[in-house]
Scaffold this motif. Structure first.
Motif, PDB file in Angstrom:
ATOM      1  N   PHE A 181       0.830  -1.209   0.000  1.00 37.36           N
ATOM      2  CA  PHE A 181       0.000   0.000   0.000  1.00 37.36           C
ATOM      3  C   PHE A 181       0.860   1.254   0.000  1.00 37.36           C
ATOM      4  CE2 PHE A 181      -3.054  -2.866   2.526  1.00 37.36           C
ATOM      5  CZ  PHE A 181      -3.515  -3.443   1.361  1.00 37.36           C
ATOM      6  N   VAL A 182       2.053   1.174   0.602  1.00 41.32           N
ATOM      7  CA  VAL A 182       2.976   2.322   0.559  1.00 41.32           C
ATOM      8  C   VAL A 182       3.376   2.586  -0.890  1.00 41.32           C
ATOM      9  CG1 VAL A 182       5.236   3.191   1.291  1.00 41.32           C
ATOM     10  CG2 VAL A 182       3.831   1.863   2.898  1.00 41.32           C
ATOM     11  N   TRP A 183       3.742   1.503  -1.611  1.00 41.16           N
ATOM     12  CA  TRP A 183       4.154   1.673  -3.010  1.00 41.16           C
ATOM     13  C   TRP A 183       2.984   2.205  -3.861  1.00 41.16           C
ATOM     14  CZ3 TRP A 183       2.975   0.477  -7.947  1.00 41.16           C
ATOM     15  CH2 TRP A 183       3.977   0.709  -8.902  1.00 41.16           C
ATOM     16  N   ILE A 184       1.832   1.595  -3.680  1.00 43.57           N
ATOM     17  CA  ILE A 184       0.669   1.958  -4.510  1.00 43.57           C
ATOM     18  C   ILE A 184       0.274   3.419  -4.269  1.00 43.57           C
ATOM     19  CG2 ILE A 184      -1.813   1.522  -4.828  1.00 43.57           C
ATOM     20  CD1 ILE A 184      -1.088  -1.501  -4.113  1.00 43.57           C
ATOM     21  N   ASN A 185       0.285   3.840  -3.001  1.00 43.80           N
ATOM     22  CA  ASN A 185      -0.120   5.224  -2.725  1.00 43.80           C
ATOM     23  C   ASN A 185       0.901   6.217  -3.258  1.00 43.80           C
ATOM     24  OD1 ASN A 185      -1.991   7.129  -1.468  1.00 43.80           O
ATOM     25  ND2 ASN A 185      -0.204   7.637  -0.232  1.00 43.80           N
ATOM     26  N   GLN A 186       2.192   5.835  -3.166  1.00 45.95           N
ATOM     27  CA  GLN A 186       3.215   6.741  -3.696  1.00 45.95           C
ATOM     28  C   GLN A 186       3.084   6.865  -5.220  1.00 45.95           C
ATOM     29  OE1 GLN A 186       4.986   8.180  -1.290  1.00 45.95           O
ATOM     30  NE2 GLN A 186       5.762   9.622  -2.807  1.00 45.95           N
ATOM     31  N   ALA A 187       2.813   5.727  -5.858  1.00 43.23           N
ATOM     32  CA  ALA A 187       2.715   5.718  -7.326  1.00 43.23           C
ATOM     33  C   ALA A 187       1.488   6.474  -7.810  1.00 43.23           C
ATOM     34  CB  ALA A 187       2.685   4.270  -7.831  1.00 43.23           C
ATOM     35  N   TYR A 188       0.342   6.186  -7.197  1.00 37.69           N
ATOM     36  CA  TYR A 188      -0.912   6.687  -7.769  1.00 37.69           C
ATOM     37  C   TYR A 188      -1.567   7.769  -6.923  1.00 37.69           C
ATOM     38  CZ  TYR A 188       0.066   2.609 -10.542  1.00 37.69           C
ATOM     39  OH  TYR A 188       0.705   1.711 -11.355  1.00 37.69           O
ATOM     40  N   GLY A 189      -1.353   7.761  -5.583  1.00 34.02           N
ATOM     41  CA  GLY A 189      -1.910   8.812  -4.736  1.00 34.02           C
ATOM     42  C   GLY A 189      -1.023  10.049  -4.752  1.00 34.02           C
ATOM     43  N   GLN A 190       0.288   9.833  -4.704  1.00 34.64           N
ATOM     44  CA  GLN A 190       1.247  10.946  -4.649  1.00 34.64           C
ATOM     45  C   GLN A 190       1.791  11.310  -6.026  1.00 34.64           C
ATOM     46  OE1 GLN A 190       0.164  11.654  -1.425  1.00 34.64           O
ATOM     47  NE2 GLN A 190       2.154  12.643  -1.462  1.00 34.64           N
ATOM     48  N   GLY A 191       1.356  10.565  -7.037  1.00 33.49           N
ATOM     49  CA  GLY A 191       1.672  10.959  -8.410  1.00 33.49           C
ATOM     50  C   GLY A 191       3.068  10.642  -8.910  1.00 33.49           C
ATOM     51  N   TRP A 192       3.786   9.733  -8.263  1.00 31.58           N
ATOM     52  CA  TRP A 192       5.131   9.404  -8.735  1.00 31.58           C
ATOM     53  C   TRP A 192       5.105   8.531  -9.987  1.00 31.58           C
ATOM     54  CZ3 TRP A 192       9.613   8.211  -4.837  1.00 31.58           C
ATOM     55  CH2 TRP A 192       9.831   9.323  -4.018  1.00 31.58           C
ATOM     56  N   GLY A 193       3.997   7.853 -10.257  1.00 33.59           N
ATOM     57  CA  GLY A 193       4.002   6.878 -11.344  1.00 33.59           C
ATOM     58  C   GLY A 193       4.728   5.613 -10.918  1.00 33.59           C
ATOM     59  N   ALA A 194       4.891   4.685 -11.874  1.00 33.22           N
ATOM     60  CA  ALA A 194       5.348   3.334 -11.515  1.00 33.22           C
ATOM     61  C   ALA A 194       6.852   3.118 -11.630  1.00 33.22           C
ATOM     62  CB  ALA A 194       4.632   2.315 -12.390  1.00 33.22           C
ATOM     63  N   ASP A 195       7.606   4.129 -12.046  1.00 32.37           N
ATOM     64  CA  ASP A 195       9.044   3.922 -12.247  1.00 32.37           C
ATOM     65  C   ASP A 195       9.857   4.252 -11.006  1.00 32.37           C
ATOM     66  OD1 ASP A 195       9.284   2.805 -14.823  1.00 32.37           O
ATOM     67  OD2 ASP A 195       8.700   4.739 -15.672  1.00 32.37           O
ATOM     68  N   PHE A 196       9.550   3.565  -9.942  1.00 38.29           N
ATOM     69  CA  PHE A 196      10.370   3.639  -8.723  1.00 38.29           C
ATOM     70  C   PHE A 196      10.127   2.344  -7.962  1.00 38.29           C
ATOM     71  CE2 PHE A 196       7.687   3.992  -4.962  1.00 38.29           C
ATOM     72  CZ  PHE A 196       6.439   4.135  -5.555  1.00 38.29           C
ATOM     73  N   GLY A 197      10.981   2.057  -7.001  1.00 38.89           N
ATOM     74  CA  GLY A 197      10.766   0.859  -6.188  1.00 38.89           C
ATOM     75  C   GLY A 197      11.677   0.877  -4.987  1.00 38.89           C
ATOM     76  N   PHE A 198      11.536  -0.130  -4.142  1.00 36.36           N
ATOM     77  CA  PHE A 198      12.304  -0.221  -2.903  1.00 36.36           C
ATOM     78  C   PHE A 198      13.571  -1.053  -3.136  1.00 36.36           C
ATOM     79  CE2 PHE A 198       7.759  -0.255  -1.357  1.00 36.36           C
ATOM     80  CZ  PHE A 198       7.731   1.100  -1.078  1.00 36.36           C
ATOM     81  N   SER A 199      14.684  -0.565  -2.579  1.00 34.88           N
ATOM     82  CA  SER A 199      15.906  -1.363  -2.641  1.00 34.88           C
ATOM     83  C   SER A 199      16.447  -1.529  -1.223  1.00 34.88           C
ATOM     84  CB  SER A 199      16.950  -0.745  -3.572  1.00 34.88           C
ATOM     85  OG  SER A 199      17.436   0.455  -3.017  1.00 34.88           O
ATOM     86  N   LEU A 200      17.519  -2.280  -1.109  1.00 32.19           N
ATOM     87  CA  LEU A 200      17.973  -2.728   0.201  1.00 32.19           C
ATOM     88  C   LEU A 200      19.409  -2.284   0.433  1.00 32.19           C
ATOM     89  CD1 LEU A 200      16.902  -4.692   2.438  1.00 32.19           C
ATOM     90  CD2 LEU A 200      18.015  -6.525   1.165  1.00 32.19           C
ATOM     91  N   LEU A 201      19.674  -1.683   1.597  1.00 31.05           N
ATOM     92  CA  LEU A 201      21.046  -1.392   2.013  1.00 31.05           C
ATOM     93  C   LEU A 201      21.304  -2.163   3.302  1.00 31.05           C
ATOM     94  CD1 LEU A 201      21.120   2.511   1.570  1.00 31.05           C
ATOM     95  CD2 LEU A 201      22.014   0.789  -0.002  1.00 31.05           C
ATOM     96  N   ARG A 202      22.455  -2.769   3.437  1.00 28.01           N
ATOM     97  CA  ARG A 202      22.765  -3.524   4.670  1.00 28.01           C
ATOM     98  C   ARG A 202      24.168  -3.201   5.151  1.00 28.01           C
ATOM     99  NH1 ARG A 202      21.886  -9.834   4.661  1.00 28.01           N
ATOM    100  NH2 ARG A 202      21.732  -9.462   6.887  1.00 28.01           N
ATOM    101  N   ARG A 203      24.373  -3.290   6.450  1.00 30.49           N
ATOM    102  CA  ARG A 203      25.750  -3.308   6.988  1.00 30.49           C
ATOM    103  C   ARG A 203      25.773  -4.026   8.306  1.00 30.49           C
ATOM    104  NH1 ARG A 203      26.499   3.050   7.566  1.00 30.49           N
ATOM    105  NH2 ARG A 203      24.845   3.529   9.043  1.00 30.49           N
TER     106      ARG A 203
END
Ligand code: NAP
Length: 203
Positions: A181-203
């Motif tokens: 729902f975070v992704w969907i709202n950012q894409a369509y509620g906040q108007g970012w569209g679908a060309d973004f996503g979550f990535s992972l950083l670790r240490r």
């Protein structure tokens, strides 16, 4: 691997086409096999009714609307021993969440012998077509109760280009569905569209 894709919408089609291109035997299960015949052939896959597709597969991918998921899974016959990949999100048509337990847990309760893995629900279908960005690869969180089934699904996700993050048992699907729902709202509620996503950083 024999993979059945249930649903020929955006998610089902992109996953099935990509795994077919990678050499898997993909069979689409659709309510209207005739309508899909041309593009399925072009994809190097096959097509039939949903229950027949599921019967012949080791891995069954559920890519239908959240509002239909529980009813559809009950039409698929005996899924005992198969990996059932739940890509669905429990959304109404206005994109608000359906209440209560996660979709994955409700689906698992209807097919007790299947090894349900939640995956491919936290990012858009465009990212399933290509999860590689200039700064790195997107993460694909998965969860489920059967280690072997998760390993199978992890390999399928990595083959598409995702970095896989095992988030634990199937009850974690509640969190992965909220993450969607975070992704969907950012894409369509906040108007970012679908060309973004979550990535992972670790240490
Ligand atoms: N779109 C995304 O970017 C995305 C990303 C992650 C997760 N998801 C989730 O993945 C699932 C599929 O999403 P989608 O975008 O691929 O959906 P979609 O484009 O609407 O396609 C869903 C497919 O489900 C099948 N289906 C079976 N029973 C149905 C019914 N009663 N009503 C309508 N369709 C039915 C249909 O295929 P046939 O006509 O071939 O039977 C339909 O094409 C959803 O639960 C969604 O929340 C979507």
């Amino acid at each position: 691997m024999d993979i059945a894709i249930i649903g020929t919408g955006r998610v089902g089609r992109v996953l099935g086409e990509r795994w077919a291109a990678l050499g898997h035997r993909v069979c689409f299960g659709t309510r209207t096999p005739e309508a899909a015949a041309d593009w399925v052939q072009e994809a190097g896959a096959t097509v039939t009714q949903p229950a027949a597709a599921a019967a012949a597969a080791d891995v069954v991918v559920l890519a239908v609307p959240g509002t239909a998921a529980e009813a559809v899974v009950e039409t698929l016959g005996d899924l005992s021993g198969k990996v059932l990949v739940d890509c669905t999100n429990p959304l109404r048509s206005d994109r608000t969440p359906l209440p209560e337990q996660s979709a994955a847990e409700r689906i698992a309760a209807r097919v007790p012998g299947a090894h349900v893995v939640k995956a491919f629900n936290t990012t858009g279908s465009q990212n399933m077509a290509n999860p590689v960005y200039p700064d790195g690869r997107l993460v694909m969180p998965i969860c489920g109760d059967a280690a072997d089934a998760k390993a199978t699904v992890a390999a399928l996700a990595e083959a598409l280009g995702f970095v896989v993050m095992d988030n634990g048992p199937l009850r974690q699907a509640r969190a992965l569905e909220a993450m969607a729902f975070v992704w969907i709202n950012q894409a369509y509620g906040q108007g970012w569209g679908a060309d973004f996503g979550f990535s992972l950083l670790r240490r």
